[in-house]
Design a protein around this motif. Structure first.
Motif, PDB file in Angstrom:
ATOM      1  N   ARG A 389       0.854  -1.190   0.000  1.00  0.00           N
ATOM      2  CA  ARG A 389       0.000   0.000   0.000  1.00  0.00           C
ATOM      3  C   ARG A 389       0.888   1.238   0.000  1.00  0.00           C
ATOM      4  O   ARG A 389       1.769   1.388   0.858  1.00  0.00           O
ATOM      5  N   VAL A 390       0.684   2.128  -0.966  1.00  0.00           N
ATOM      6  CA  VAL A 390       1.540   3.295  -1.154  1.00  0.00           C
ATOM      7  C   VAL A 390       0.708   4.558  -0.972  1.00  0.00           C
ATOM      8  O   VAL A 390      -0.362   4.705  -1.577  1.00  0.00           O
ATOM      9  N   PHE A 391       1.214   5.465  -0.141  1.00  0.00           N
ATOM     10  CA  PHE A 391       0.519   6.711   0.174  1.00  0.00           C
ATOM     11  C   PHE A 391       1.416   7.893  -0.186  1.00  0.00           C
ATOM     12  O   PHE A 391       2.635   7.861   0.049  1.00  0.00           O
ATOM     13  N   ARG A 392       0.784   8.949  -0.726  1.00  0.00           N
ATOM     14  CA  ARG A 392       1.479  10.202  -1.014  1.00  0.00           C
ATOM     15  C   ARG A 392       1.011  11.263  -0.017  1.00  0.00           C
ATOM     16  O   ARG A 392      -0.165  11.608   0.042  1.00  0.00           O
ATOM     17  N   TYR A 393       1.975  11.790   0.768  1.00  0.00           N
ATOM     18  CA  TYR A 393       1.656  12.792   1.786  1.00  0.00           C
ATOM     19  C   TYR A 393       1.328  14.123   1.105  1.00  0.00           C
ATOM     20  O   TYR A 393       2.131  14.642   0.316  1.00  0.00           O
ATOM     21  N   GLN A 394       0.176  14.699   1.406  1.00  0.00           N
ATOM     22  CA  GLN A 394      -0.358  15.820   0.647  1.00  0.00           C
ATOM     23  C   GLN A 394      -0.002  17.227   1.151  1.00  0.00           C
ATOM     24  O   GLN A 394       0.264  18.121   0.342  1.00  0.00           O
ATOM     25  N   SER A 450      -3.627   9.685   7.257  1.00  0.00           N
ATOM     26  CA  SER A 450      -4.927  10.349   7.110  1.00  0.00           C
ATOM     27  C   SER A 450      -4.816  11.613   6.270  1.00  0.00           C
ATOM     28  O   SER A 450      -5.829  12.093   5.731  1.00  0.00           O
ATOM     29  N   ARG A 451      -3.614  12.163   6.154  1.00  0.00           N
ATOM     30  CA  ARG A 451      -3.377  13.362   5.346  1.00  0.00           C
ATOM     31  C   ARG A 451      -2.765  13.014   3.993  1.00  0.00           C
ATOM     32  O   ARG A 451      -2.210  13.894   3.335  1.00  0.00           O
ATOM     33  N   SER A 452      -2.850  11.760   3.618  1.00  0.00           N
ATOM     34  CA  SER A 452      -2.212  11.288   2.396  1.00  0.00           C
ATOM     35  C   SER A 452      -3.252  10.737   1.424  1.00  0.00           C
ATOM     36  O   SER A 452      -4.384  10.424   1.810  1.00  0.00           O
ATOM     37  N   ARG A 453      -2.830  10.605   0.180  1.00  0.00           N
ATOM     38  CA  ARG A 453      -3.673   9.987  -0.848  1.00  0.00           C
ATOM     39  C   ARG A 453      -3.075   8.638  -1.215  1.00  0.00           C
ATOM     40  O   ARG A 453      -1.895   8.542  -1.551  1.00  0.00           O
ATOM     41  N   GLU A 454      -3.897   7.588  -1.119  1.00  0.00           N
ATOM     42  CA  GLU A 454      -3.408   6.247  -1.443  1.00  0.00           C
ATOM     43  C   GLU A 454      -3.455   6.032  -2.951  1.00  0.00           C
ATOM     44  O   GLU A 454      -4.463   6.314  -3.604  1.00  0.00           O
TER      45      GLU A 454
END
Length: 481
Positions: A389-394, A450-454
């Motif tokens: 699972r990869v998340f981009r911090y926004q 929670s502040r990221s987009r998966e």
């Protein structure tokens, strides 16, 4: 005349191409890793006009002289320390080996050449305002010795605050030792350092060529990426933050800056001071004063400090991540600004997914280095395809280097997930075993997620072919970034 100029240009281009072929062959025979050799060879063969000069500066691998000199200096330093009765808490650490997690630290201990030590306190410092407030408060209370080491120091508001505080302590009789990396601080004005020196601060620049006798004065590969502060042997700090206003959100393009540091108290500070002493001894051939307080406030955290660098007998920078990932039984959460892993680390992550573990990767959504970001993006999509699972911090740029294993083991340090941190930089990572501290790290990362987009598979499929081509070119040269 014009025809002669074109002819001369043709000869010059042919010469560059020929030298590129020779340099490519040199890279195949001398670069230490297969990935790096391939990357250099291909780029030198097909893009010599762009890559020949960088190879002459960065890619020359006649590093044996440096490595042997560094190992010899470390040996001399440890001989000098033998009379100090150093590491007096090893017996306590031996008694703390009962849990499976602490057993896993033994592999890292043999890899990093430091013992796991019990009875420490570890405090999580989230972002620059909190971290530097704690660091500056500790320095302001210093009574005997302050050790300071950073990769980047700016002559800006934050940098001048640090400078002023160190000068004030030195004026009050505190011994202050300040070490900065010559490459990371290439833009630091000479007057900044000179003012410290005139004010009684012992200050030096770390350079790979400082004492090695290397003829290549332009060798920029071996950089000291560590960030640490130790005050009176009682309070210590390490993590991902350098000294500059951008680390407090001063760069609008990257703000708000997301980073993580830790504050330490306890026996592990012996190892933190020893890490500083190795680098200081390399530059000066002298030991800084190292303090061993009679006792510390009681703590419950088992800690292991892993110092890694290019002179290690093993590839400590990469293997510490492989060992930690392989030890996981339930989950692996990784936060890194640069995800350009080598095959061993990437394979360990993929195998963790196949073992049924929850594997998460937290990456920035903004780029501070575009080529690295492009290479990292392709690896991120490949990780996604492997079940990670990869998340981009926004909100802003994410620079923290944090690892959470299961429910009790966490790591915070300076090492990125890239070839430079694995094999070229001097890095520092703190591994801790304690459910309470791991729980704090979990809460912090949950907030970040929670502040990221998966990312999802569809996003990879929608990517334009030109973008994918650019990512593949960036990945081709990723081992030399």
């Amino acid at each position: 005349m014009e025809q002669d100029s074109f002819q001369l240009l043709g000869y010059l281009l042919a010469l560059v191409q020929a030298v590129g072929v020779v340099a490519a062959a040199h890279a195949v025979f001398t670069v230490r890793t297969a990935q790096g050799a391939i990357a250099w060879a291909i780029s030198l063969l097909f893009m010599p006009y762009l890559t020949l000069l960088p190879y002459l500066v960065f890619g020359r691998s006649r590093f044996d002289a440096y490595i042997q000199a560094r190992r010899q200096a470390d040996l001399q330093m440890h001989r000098a320390m033998a009379e100090l009765d150093w590491r007096p808490w090893v017996a306590e650490a031996q008694a703390a080996r009962g849990s499976e997690a602490s057993q896993n630290l033994q592999v890292l201990a043999r890899l990093g050449r430091q013992p796991p030590l019990a009875n420490n306190q570890v405090l999580l410092l989230i972002d620059g305002q909190v971290a530097f407030a704690a660091i500056f408060e500790a320095i302001a209370q210093a009574r005997e010795v302050v050790l300071v080491q950073f990769f980047i120091v700016r002559d800006d508001h934050l940098g001048r605050r640090l400078q002023s505080l160190l000068l004030e302590r030195a004026a009050n009789g505190v011994q202050v030792f300040f070490l900065y990396d010559r490459v990371g601080c290439h833009a630091l004005p000479r007057h900044y350092v000179q003012h410290l020196r005139e004010g009684g601060v012992a200050v030096h620049a770390f350079s790979a060529a400082a004492r090695s006798g290397l003829l290549n004065r332009f060798q920029l590969n071996f950089r000291n990426h560590r960030k640490l502060v130790v005050v009176d042997g009682l309070r210590g700090f390490l993590g991902g933050l350098n000294v500059g206003d951008e680390y407090l959100g001063g760069n609008p393009h990257l703000s708000p800056w997301r980073d993580t540091h830790v504050e330490l108290s306890g026996p592990v500070l012996a190892c933190l001071q020893e890490s500083f002493a190795e680098d200081w001894f390399w530059v000066t051939r002298e030991l800084p004063p190292l303090l061993l307080p009679e006792g510390y406030p009681g703590g419950e955290v088992l800690c292991l400090l892993v110092s890694s660098g290019p002179a290690d007998a093993q590839e400590t920078g990469s293997l510490q991540f492989v060992a930690a990932i392989n030890a996981a039984r339930r989950r692996i959460w990784l936060a890194s600004p640069y995800f350009v892993p080598d095959e061993s680390v990437f394979a360990a992550l993929r195998l963790a997914v196949l073992r049924g573990l929850e594997v998460r990767l937290l990456l920035p959504a903004r780029a501070d280095h575009r080529v690295v970001y492009a290479a990292s993006s392709l690896y991120a999509f490949e990780a996604l395809e492997a079940g990670i699972r990869v998340f981009r911090y926004q909100p802003g740029f994410m620079h923290q280097k944090v690892l959470l294993i299961d429910d009790d083991t966490a790591a915070v340090g300076s090492a990125n997930l890239d070839n430079r941190s694995f094999r070229l930089n001097f890095e520092l990572t703190l591994f801790s075993v304690d459910p309470a501290f791991a729980g704090t790290v979990e809460c912090m990362l949950q907030e970040d997620f929670s502040r990221s987009r998966e990312l999802d598979q569809e996003e990879s499929r929608r990517m334009h072919r030109l973008n994918r081509l650019g990512m593949r070119v960036a990945r081709l040269i990723s081992p030399i970034l």
